[in-house]
Design an enzyme around this catalytic site. Structure first.
Site, short mmCIF file in Angstrom:
data_model
loop_
_atom_site.label_atom_id
_atom_site.label_comp_id
_atom_site.label_asym_id
_atom_site.label_seq_id
_atom_site.Cartn_x
_atom_site.Cartn_y
_atom_site.Cartn_z
N CYS A 12 0.85 -1.19 0.00
CA CYS A 12 0.00 0.00 0.00
C CYS A 12 0.89 1.24 0.00
O CYS A 12 2.09 1.15 0.21
CB CYS A 12 -0.86 0.06 1.25
SG CYS A 12 -2.00 -1.31 1.42
N GLY A 38 -0.40 0.46 -5.04
CA GLY A 38 -1.70 -0.18 -4.82
C GLY A 38 -2.73 0.39 -5.75
O GLY A 38 -2.85 1.61 -5.86
N ASN A 112 0.35 0.98 5.80
CA ASN A 112 1.07 0.20 4.80
C ASN A 112 1.85 -0.88 5.53
O ASN A 112 2.55 -0.59 6.49
CB ASN A 112 2.04 1.11 4.03
CG ASN A 112 3.03 0.33 3.16
OD1 ASN A 112 4.18 0.71 3.03
ND2 ASN A 112 2.60 -0.75 2.57
N GLY A 113 1.72 -2.12 5.06
CA GLY A 113 2.50 -3.19 5.68
C GLY A 113 1.62 -4.32 6.12
O GLY A 113 0.44 -4.41 5.77
N TYR A 252 12.35 -4.04 -6.56
CA TYR A 252 11.18 -4.08 -7.44
C TYR A 252 10.12 -3.01 -7.15
O TYR A 252 9.56 -2.43 -8.07
CB TYR A 252 10.51 -5.47 -7.34
CG TYR A 252 9.10 -5.46 -7.86
CD1 TYR A 252 8.84 -5.42 -9.23
CD2 TYR A 252 8.00 -5.43 -6.98
CE1 TYR A 252 7.54 -5.36 -9.72
CE2 TYR A 252 6.70 -5.38 -7.46
CZ TYR A 252 6.47 -5.35 -8.83
OH TYR A 252 5.19 -5.28 -9.30
P1 AMP Z 1 6.54 -14.43 -11.46
O1 AMP Z 1 5.85 -14.49 -12.75
O2 AMP Z 1 5.66 -14.93 -10.34
O3 AMP Z 1 7.88 -15.07 -11.42
O4 AMP Z 1 6.75 -12.89 -11.11
C1 AMP Z 1 7.92 -12.20 -11.34
C2 AMP Z 1 7.63 -10.88 -11.97
O5 AMP Z 1 6.68 -10.13 -11.19
C3 AMP Z 1 8.85 -10.02 -12.09
O6 AMP Z 1 8.84 -9.49 -13.40
C4 AMP Z 1 8.69 -8.90 -11.06
O7 AMP Z 1 9.05 -7.65 -11.62
C5 AMP Z 1 7.22 -8.92 -10.72
N1 AMP Z 1 6.98 -8.90 -9.26
C6 AMP Z 1 7.78 -9.30 -8.28
N2 AMP Z 1 7.18 -9.17 -7.07
C7 AMP Z 1 5.96 -8.66 -7.29
C8 AMP Z 1 4.84 -8.27 -6.45
N3 AMP Z 1 4.92 -8.39 -5.13
N4 AMP Z 1 3.72 -7.77 -7.04
C9 AMP Z 1 3.64 -7.67 -8.39
N5 AMP Z 1 4.66 -8.01 -9.23
C10 AMP Z 1 5.81 -8.51 -8.70
#
Ligand code: AMP
Ligand code: SF4
Length: 475
Positions: A12, A38, A112-113, A252
């Site tokens: 968030c 979010g 947030n958290g 990220y």
């Molecule tokens: P995956 O397809 O599950 O391996 O997701 C990895 C991809 O999702 C990477 O391209 C990251 O940039 C992105 N990503 C990593 N963590 C999150 C998150 N918490 N929420 C949304 N996207 C994420």
């Protein structure tokens, strides 16, 4: 890149302002720049002469405030919130800021958290007669504050905060004060800014740029700041803890133009790319990054390796999230709608593909296949973080442990699974060198999703509850 809406999200963004006649309007603009934190609900609460005005709704900020709602939010103090929610609990009751009234006046809370002991506390409070209106952790905190019954709001908040454990940044708005605090480990970010005589607080400093506020400093781990007509008063934390800022914010989650605890997010990502090139280099013709979050790391890799950086993938920014259904076929269509491989760039080329993380492996697999379909002759995947093996309990919500590909697969199995020619990750000590830390020293960061070494206790009942919730939705 963003996972295609098939994962849970609990991240968030929070914002607060005190002492400005355009409090609600500025909150709106600031929240727009925190929208990446979010996108499923948003809200602003303002206070004017003992009355609170609030507007909250589901969806993007521009959907929630599509009319003249901001103008209705009177007063010179406000807090705002943007929220990702767990599927199934994305209801209006859970949209924030939450507001409560009691004999001492009004209170609004933005959070947030994630609390690691929220479930246990909730059970305890319910047994003692508390009635809950929502399923959010934030309401647990509101009940704890109401029950503390201390002399001042600040004392009651501190009494409540002593009982909660986890990663959190809170903004509270009462009839006369804006109170902001950060968990004792500093897991979630929170910064202070100034706009003329008004103070502002935000999850990320990029919000200050948007409203032309000046960055003052980060809230320290465990610190509480109280902002009222007398200005800002700081109350340092009393719990002795080791600082443990979330590295994943840098890898990220945060926006590249934000500075968190003294590090600029883009510069850190670029350094991570440089380190990848030095330590995990491979011969190739071009370097490409997965938009948007991996572009900085790809630029760093290209600079260090002297291999040209190219726009091999282009993202369509206008794909409505609702188009992307939670079935495997639709998710696949979702990736194709959202990302295009540029044939004229990648055809006949050996490509180094930089992404910031692999969580379940789905995104990498789909992108590698997009690149091959567009004629890439080799695809070498380089990840600007270590293998993500453990679920986060502090508010970056990814997947249940058994869905995390690195938790169940060897490096070679992962490479095979995503269809890459080669695959490499950073190690934790390489990650830490981007922040200037020597290997194997005591790092002031949380790296629990990579190492399993959680900075707080993790309560078994809460952990199990969290895990089953994640599995229920993501499978
Ligand atoms: P995956 O397809 O599950 O391996 O997701 C990895 C991809 O999702 C990477 O391209 C990251 O940039 C992105 N990503 C990593 N963590 C999150 C998150 N918490 N929420 C949304 N996207 C994420
Ligand atoms: Fe951040 Fe990972 Fe720690 Fe969660 S476990 S707070 S994602 S570093």
């Amino acid at each position: 890149m963003d996972m295609m809406d098939d994962n849970l999200h609990e991240e968030c963004g929070v914002f607060g302002i005190f002492g400005h006649e355009d409090a609600a309007k500025l909150s709106y603009f600031a929240l727009l720049s925190l929208q990446h934190r979010g996108q499923e609900a948003a809200g602003i609460v303002s206070v004017d002469d003992g009355s609170m005005y609030n507007h909250r709704g589901l969806g993007l900020l521009t959907d929630v405030f599509s009319g003249n709602e901001v103008e209705q939010l009177k007063g010179d103090a406000a807090i705002g919130h943007v929220r990702y929610s767990t599927a199934g609990s994305n209801t209006l009751q859970n949209a924030q800021p939450l507001t409560f009234g009691n004999i001492d006046g009004n209170l609004a809370i933005g959070h947030n958290g994630n609390l690691v002991n929220a479930h246990s506390l909730r059970v305890l409070l319910e047994r003692q007669g508390s009635l809950f209106q929502s399923t959010s952790d934030t309401e647990v905190v509101a009940h704890l504050i109401a029950r503390a019954g201390r002399g001042s709001l600040l004392e009651s908040i501190h009494e409540a905060v002593r009982m909660i454990k986890g990663g959190f940044a809170f903004v509270f708005l009462s009839d006369t004060q804006l109170i902001a605090l950060r968990d004792p480990f500093g897991l979630r970010p929170l910064a202070i800014g100034k706009l003329g005589d008004a103070y502002v607080v935000a999850s990320e400093s990029c919000a200050f740029e948007t409203i032309n506020a000046e960055f003052v400093r980060d809230v320290e781990p465990g610190e509480t700041v109280v902002i009222d007509k007398d200005g800002l008063t700081s109350y340092p934390g009393t719990t002795r803890t080791q600082r443990a800022m979330c590295t994943f914010e840098h890898i990220y989650f945060a926006r590249p133009d934000s500075d968190i605890d003294g590090w600029n997010v883009h510069s850190v990502r670029k350094d991570l790319g440089r380190i990848l090139a030095r330590e995990h280099g491979v011969e190739a013709d071009i370097v490409i990054g997965v938009p948007d979050s991996s572009i900085s790391a790809a630029a760093g890799y290209a600079e260090e390796s002297h291999i040209p950086f190219e726009m091999g993938l282009v993202k369509n920014k206008y794909i409505a999230r609702t188009f992307i259904q939670p079935s495997p076929e639709m998710r696949d269509a979702g990736v194709r709608m959202k990302l295009n491989a540029v044939r004229s760039v990648v055809e006949g080329k050996r490509v180094i593909l930089i992404d910031d993380s692999i969580v379940r492996g789905t995104t990498s697999r789909r992108i590698v296949s997009l690149l091959r379909d567009a004629g890439a002759t080799e695809v070498h995947v380089r990840i600007s973080s270590p293998p993500y093996k453990n679920p986060c309990h502090y508010g970056i919500d990814t997947s249940a442990k058994k869905q995390l590909i690195a938790a169940t697969h060897s490096l070679e199995e992962m490479r095979d699974e995503i269809g890459a020619d080669t695959l490499s990750f950073l190690s934790v000590s390489e990650l830490m060198t981007a922040f200037g830390f020597e290997p194997n020293t005591r790092y002031p960061f949380c790296n629990a999703c990579f190492t399993g070494d959680y900075p707080t206790e993790v309560y078994e009942t809460d952990k199990l509850q969290n895990e089953s919730r994640k599995q229920g939705v993501t499978q």
